[in-house]
Design a protein around this motif. Sequence first.
Motif, short mmCIF file in Angstrom:
data_model
loop_
_atom_site.label_atom_id
_atom_site.label_comp_id
_atom_site.label_asym_id
_atom_site.label_seq_id
_atom_site.Cartn_x
_atom_site.Cartn_y
_atom_site.Cartn_z
N ALA A 132 107.48 -53.57 -15.93
CA ALA A 132 108.25 -52.97 -17.01
C ALA A 132 107.56 -52.86 -18.21
O ALA A 132 107.42 -51.57 -18.56
CB ALA A 132 109.07 -54.25 -17.68
N ARG A 133 105.67 -53.51 -18.06
CA ARG A 133 105.03 -53.00 -18.89
C ARG A 133 104.33 -51.12 -18.30
O ARG A 133 104.40 -50.15 -18.70
CB ARG A 133 103.66 -53.93 -18.55
N ARG A 134 104.42 -50.98 -17.06
CA ARG A 134 104.22 -49.88 -16.85
C ARG A 134 105.29 -48.88 -17.17
O ARG A 134 104.90 -47.86 -17.35
CB ARG A 134 103.38 -49.95 -15.10
N GLU A 135 106.46 -49.05 -17.14
CA GLU A 135 107.95 -48.77 -17.24
C GLU A 135 107.44 -47.85 -18.97
O GLU A 135 107.80 -47.03 -19.11
CB GLU A 135 108.52 -48.93 -16.95
N GLN A 136 107.35 -48.99 -19.50
CA GLN A 136 107.22 -48.92 -20.91
C GLN A 136 105.72 -47.96 -21.30
O GLN A 136 106.22 -46.81 -22.05
CB GLN A 136 107.14 -50.26 -21.56
N GLU A 137 105.02 -48.07 -20.93
CA GLU A 137 103.59 -46.93 -20.58
C GLU A 137 103.88 -45.55 -20.32
O GLU A 137 104.09 -45.00 -21.17
CB GLU A 137 102.95 -47.23 -20.40
N ALA A 138 105.50 -46.07 -19.79
CA ALA A 138 105.09 -44.34 -18.38
C ALA A 138 106.06 -43.40 -19.79
O ALA A 138 106.21 -42.34 -19.93
CB ALA A 138 106.07 -44.38 -17.33
N ASN A 139 107.61 -44.51 -20.53
CA ASN A 139 108.38 -44.09 -21.73
C ASN A 139 107.79 -43.53 -22.75
O ASN A 139 107.43 -42.52 -23.04
CB ASN A 139 109.27 -44.97 -21.96
N GLN A 140 105.94 -44.43 -23.73
CA GLN A 140 105.35 -43.75 -24.23
C GLN A 140 104.69 -42.50 -24.38
O GLN A 140 104.54 -41.62 -24.53
CB GLN A 140 104.47 -45.05 -24.36
N ARG A 141 103.92 -42.05 -22.85
CA ARG A 141 103.85 -41.10 -22.60
C ARG A 141 104.43 -39.87 -22.37
O ARG A 141 104.43 -38.92 -23.16
CB ARG A 141 102.49 -41.21 -21.68
N LYS A 142 105.38 -40.07 -21.58
CA LYS A 142 107.06 -39.03 -22.14
C LYS A 142 107.02 -38.89 -23.62
O LYS A 142 107.35 -37.22 -23.59
CB LYS A 142 107.76 -39.28 -20.87
N LEU A 143 107.40 -40.28 -24.45
CA LEU A 143 107.69 -39.63 -25.44
C LEU A 143 106.49 -38.56 -26.09
O LEU A 143 106.80 -38.06 -26.97
CB LEU A 143 108.00 -40.82 -26.08
N GLN A 144 105.63 -39.19 -26.06
CA GLN A 144 103.97 -38.46 -26.83
C GLN A 144 104.27 -36.71 -26.07
O GLN A 144 103.95 -35.62 -26.97
CB GLN A 144 103.15 -39.04 -26.20
N ASP A 145 104.85 -37.01 -25.09
CA ASP A 145 104.78 -35.54 -24.37
C ASP A 145 105.31 -34.80 -24.65
O ASP A 145 105.44 -33.80 -25.47
CB ASP A 145 104.02 -35.63 -22.70
N LEU A 146 106.90 -35.01 -25.06
CA LEU A 146 107.76 -34.63 -25.55
C LEU A 146 107.46 -34.03 -27.13
O LEU A 146 107.70 -32.90 -27.41
CB LEU A 146 109.25 -35.63 -25.47
N ILE A 147 106.69 -35.03 -28.04
CA ILE A 147 106.27 -35.09 -28.81
C ILE A 147 105.21 -33.76 -29.25
O ILE A 147 105.13 -33.00 -30.19
CB ILE A 147 106.18 -35.96 -30.18
N ALA A 148 104.57 -33.44 -28.53
CA ALA A 148 103.70 -32.54 -28.15
C ALA A 148 103.95 -30.99 -27.85
O ALA A 148 104.16 -30.25 -28.51
CB ALA A 148 102.44 -32.87 -26.99
N ALA A 149 105.61 -31.71 -27.08
CA ALA A 149 106.28 -30.18 -26.81
C ALA A 149 106.44 -29.79 -28.20
O ALA A 149 107.29 -28.47 -28.05
CB ALA A 149 106.83 -30.71 -25.86
#
Length: 358
Positions: A132-149
């Motif tokens: 769950a923690r890894r999935e949360q970190e992956a979601n956070q990275r996806k969110l950051q990538d989306l914000i950067a995009a």
Amino acid sequence: MPLLQRDDEQGPRTRRQVEMDAARQRLEMEDRAGMGATAAAEAPTGPSSEMNLAAVLAAMQASMEAARREQEANQRKLQDLIAANQEEARREQEANQRKLQDLIAANQEEARREQEAARREQEEARREQEAARREQEANQRKLQDLIAANQEEARRDQEAKQNLILEKIDYGLVTLGEKVKNLTLEVKEVSARADSLETRMEDRLLDINKKIIKLEAREPVAVSAPSHTHCASAAKFDMPRFDGTSSWTAFKYQFQTLVKTNRWDDDQSFAALTLALRGDALLVLENLPSDGRTLERLMEGLDTRYGDKHLEHVFRAQLRERTQRSNESLQQWGVEHSSTVYGILKSGLRCDSDTTKL
């Protein structure tokens, strides 16, 4: 007998206990029979029985001895039976203890297995938590990538708007360049007309200048008040002053007009220009070498110091470094950008569609 009673009270009756009870009952019956025989022997009898008393007593003694021996045998049997019963009880107790130990060991093994199962469940829960923690970190990275995009897309949209405004400015500058060219042509036409007019005026003033020259040859030239400088051949026209604070382009045009109108040669023009310089402008004259003080070099020095051409690198640097400020709108930035480009046009530099990309 009390021992046998305690054995009966200990638990369920076994085969040996039943046998012991039967032996005990036989002993009791034999004791009663012996006691009955003794009582019968002691009962009063007639005189005829006294002869047999010794035989009866002997018989009774033999019977009692036999009963005693049988009783001792029964007691030994009873003791052996009790010992066997105790041995069986001990063995049953040991068996029960072994069963109890086996049960305790089985319970302990079951408890250990339950603890192992609990540990495995905890490990599984920890793995699920880690996943769950890894999935949360992956979601956070996806969110950051989306914000950067999104930020990159917004930046590109802003750059596209700026480029659109720059294109409009470029188009306006091209149009302005065309207007400047047309205006230059008109100025040339006006200049041609002015030259024609000056030619006619020069013809009329030629005779007057000749007369002035003759008069100057007769009497010295006097310098007028500090407000203006009068040249030898320009007694009728006042020479303006130049101290470096006013427009050099305007002064240069006035000076060239006076030179052309008065038909001055280089020496006369150099003298008139030297007398017109004031303040910081005199430093240009002082910096000229003593053997190179000519009208051409003086004009080049003044052009370099105060002309518009020396601002070319300034305008280009302004265009290169001028970016939109955080509190500045695109319209304000475009207006200032256009004013800088207009300065380049005014300075006589080439203006085309690439001017804003310097």
